[in-house]
Design a protein around this motif. Structure first.
Motif, PDB file in Angstrom:
ATOM      1  N   LEU A  64       0.873  -1.210  -0.065  1.00 37.68           N
ATOM      2  CA  LEU A  64      -0.076  -0.172  -0.148  1.00 37.68           C
ATOM      3  C   LEU A  64       0.872   1.194   0.037  1.00 37.68           C
ATOM      4  CD1 LEU A  64      -2.688  -0.880   2.651  1.00 37.68           C
ATOM      5  CD2 LEU A  64      -2.685  -1.323  -0.114  1.00 37.68           C
ATOM      6  N   ASP A  97       2.413   4.870   0.888  1.00 34.26           N
ATOM      7  CA  ASP A  97       2.924   5.453   2.136  1.00 34.26           C
ATOM      8  C   ASP A  97       1.684   6.753   2.391  1.00 34.26           C
ATOM      9  OD1 ASP A  97       3.698   7.114   4.463  1.00 34.26           O
ATOM     10  OD2 ASP A  97       5.744   6.999   3.760  1.00 34.26           O
ATOM     11  N   TRP A  98       0.792   6.778   3.308  1.00 35.29           N
ATOM     12  CA  TRP A  98      -0.129   7.522   3.538  1.00 35.29           C
ATOM     13  C   TRP A  98       0.321   9.123   3.491  1.00 35.29           C
ATOM     14  CZ3 TRP A  98      -4.988   7.860   2.307  1.00 35.29           C
ATOM     15  CH2 TRP A  98      -5.911   9.056   2.998  1.00 35.29           C
ATOM     16  N   ARG A 104      -4.959  11.608  -1.555  1.00 34.21           N
ATOM     17  CA  ARG A 104      -5.665  10.809  -0.621  1.00 34.21           C
ATOM     18  C   ARG A 104      -7.025  10.791  -0.864  1.00 34.21           C
ATOM     19  NH1 ARG A 104      -2.986  13.244   5.121  1.00 34.21           N
ATOM     20  NH2 ARG A 104      -0.570  12.287   4.957  1.00 34.21           N
ATOM     21  N   TYR A 143      -7.756   8.064  -3.470  1.00 32.94           N
ATOM     22  CA  TYR A 143      -7.313   6.596  -2.952  1.00 32.94           C
ATOM     23  C   TYR A 143      -8.535   6.212  -1.915  1.00 32.94           C
ATOM     24  CZ  TYR A 143      -5.480   2.831  -0.214  1.00 32.94           C
ATOM     25  OH  TYR A 143      -5.036   1.679   0.172  1.00 32.94           O
ATOM     26  N   THR A 144      -9.067   7.217  -1.109  1.00 31.99           N
ATOM     27  CA  THR A 144     -10.173   6.673  -0.001  1.00 31.99           C
ATOM     28  C   THR A 144     -11.317   6.605  -0.886  1.00 31.99           C
ATOM     29  OG1 THR A 144      -9.125   8.273   1.751  1.00 31.99           O
ATOM     30  CG2 THR A 144     -11.506   7.540   2.032  1.00 31.99           C
ATOM     31  N   HIS A 183      -7.565   4.312   4.359  1.00 31.41           N
ATOM     32  CA  HIS A 183      -6.096   3.630   4.476  1.00 31.41           C
ATOM     33  C   HIS A 183      -5.734   3.258   5.911  1.00 31.41           C
ATOM     34  CE1 HIS A 183      -1.713   3.619   4.051  1.00 31.41           C
ATOM     35  NE2 HIS A 183      -1.894   3.529   2.777  1.00 31.41           N
ATOM     36  N   SER A 242      -3.242   3.602   7.764  1.00 31.22           N
ATOM     37  CA  SER A 242      -2.597   4.686   8.285  1.00 31.22           C
ATOM     38  C   SER A 242      -3.332   5.950   8.825  1.00 31.22           C
ATOM     39  CB  SER A 242      -1.296   5.008   7.488  1.00 31.22           C
ATOM     40  OG  SER A 242      -0.326   3.998   7.503  1.00 31.22           O
ATOM     41  N   ALA A 243      -4.331   6.088   7.873  1.00 28.65           N
ATOM     42  CA  ALA A 243      -5.252   7.148   8.174  1.00 28.65           C
ATOM     43  C   ALA A 243      -6.073   6.993   9.282  1.00 28.65           C
ATOM     44  CB  ALA A 243      -5.942   7.570   6.625  1.00 28.65           C
ATOM     45  N   PRO A 277      -7.528  -3.271   0.110  1.00 22.56           N
ATOM     46  CA  PRO A 277      -8.681  -2.844  -0.884  1.00 22.56           C
ATOM     47  C   PRO A 277      -9.028  -3.773  -1.904  1.00 22.56           C
ATOM     48  CG  PRO A 277      -6.241  -1.427  -0.859  1.00 22.56           C
ATOM     49  CD  PRO A 277      -6.244  -2.776   0.102  1.00 22.56           C
TER      50      PRO A 277
END
Length: 239
Positions: free
Chosen positions: A187, A189-190, A198, A201-202, A208, A210-211, A224
């Motif tokens: 994945l 890196d956030w 971002r 991606y979301t 994510h 990390s989020a 995902p």
């Protein structure tokens, strides 16, 4: 390569042979007049098959696979699909599909997408890509029905005839299906993603991990959807 792929009733699928090249180049111009412009126009040129296409009994090192569909009763060619492999990237993409107009509705579109996945698995591809025209809703539905994930709309992707005597650059949809397990997928890196990335991606893949962690929630191990693989053989087969 076909494995247990099931063709629509009354049809068969086979690898394109050299003797069928003159006929297929003639048929394509009849079935699909728009092919005369843009990237797909190479399918009208005999030199494309000589240089790039893996034909029956010939060099398997050529990057493009070509498959024709025949009517079992008449042996007439009623469809063509080409797939192009990227050996270094372990990718396979669908480059062109066309069906004889009177034969549309038999399920050959879904067969073509299933063929893309089946051939990809057979040759060790780790991701398969499918570019879809936005002129036909059924083409987009076929990809989603076979578990492909819409991952983007590419503006000005190719040249197409949008009306008589009118050629413009057009949008196309990009679909993807990952053929390996989540342990093979890294994945992003956030912290390396800017706000717009971002957000995209979301939107495409969900939160994510990390989020979620940065917001104080327990990290999610959810992979995902594009990176998930079928859990049973029945999901791989067309039927």
């Amino acid at each position: 390569m076909f494995g247990q792929l099931k063709s629509p009733e009354g049809c068969s699928v086979e690898q394109l042979s050299r003797e069928d090249v003159p006929q297929i180049t003639m048929l394509l111009g009849t079935w699909y007049p728009d092919i005369r412009v843009g990237t797909e126009s190479r399918h009208l040129e005999p030199s494309f098959y000589d240089k790039d296409v893996y034909l029956q009994g010939e060099s398997p090192d050529r990057p493009v696979y070509a498959f024709i569909c025949r009517d079992l009763a008449t042996r007439d060619i009623i469809g063509l699909m080409t797939l192009e492999r990227n050996v270094r990237g372990l990718q396979l993409s669908a480059t062109m599909g066309a069906v004889e107009p009177s034969q549309r509705g038999l399920g050959l579109g879904q067969l073509g997408i299933s063929l893309l996945e089946q051939v990809g698995r057979s040759i060790g591809a780790e991701v398969v890509l499918y570019y879809s025209t936005l002129k036909l809703a059924r083409v987009q539905r076929n990809a989603e029905h076979r578990g492909f994930k819409l991952v983007g709309l590419v503006p000005a992707f190719d040249v197409d005839a949008i009306a008589p005597n009118t050629v413009k650059r057009v949008y196309e949809a990009l679909y993807a299906k990952v053929l390996v397990g989540p342990e093979r997928v890294h994945l992003p890196d956030w912290n390396a993603l800017i706000p717009t990335t971002r957000a995209l991606y979301t939107h495409l893949f969900g939160p994510h991990p990390s989020a979620a962690a940065s917001e104080g929630a327990p990290p999610s191990l959810t992979v995902p959807a594009s990176a998930q693989v079928p859990t049973s053989a029945s999901e791989v087969r067309h039927g």
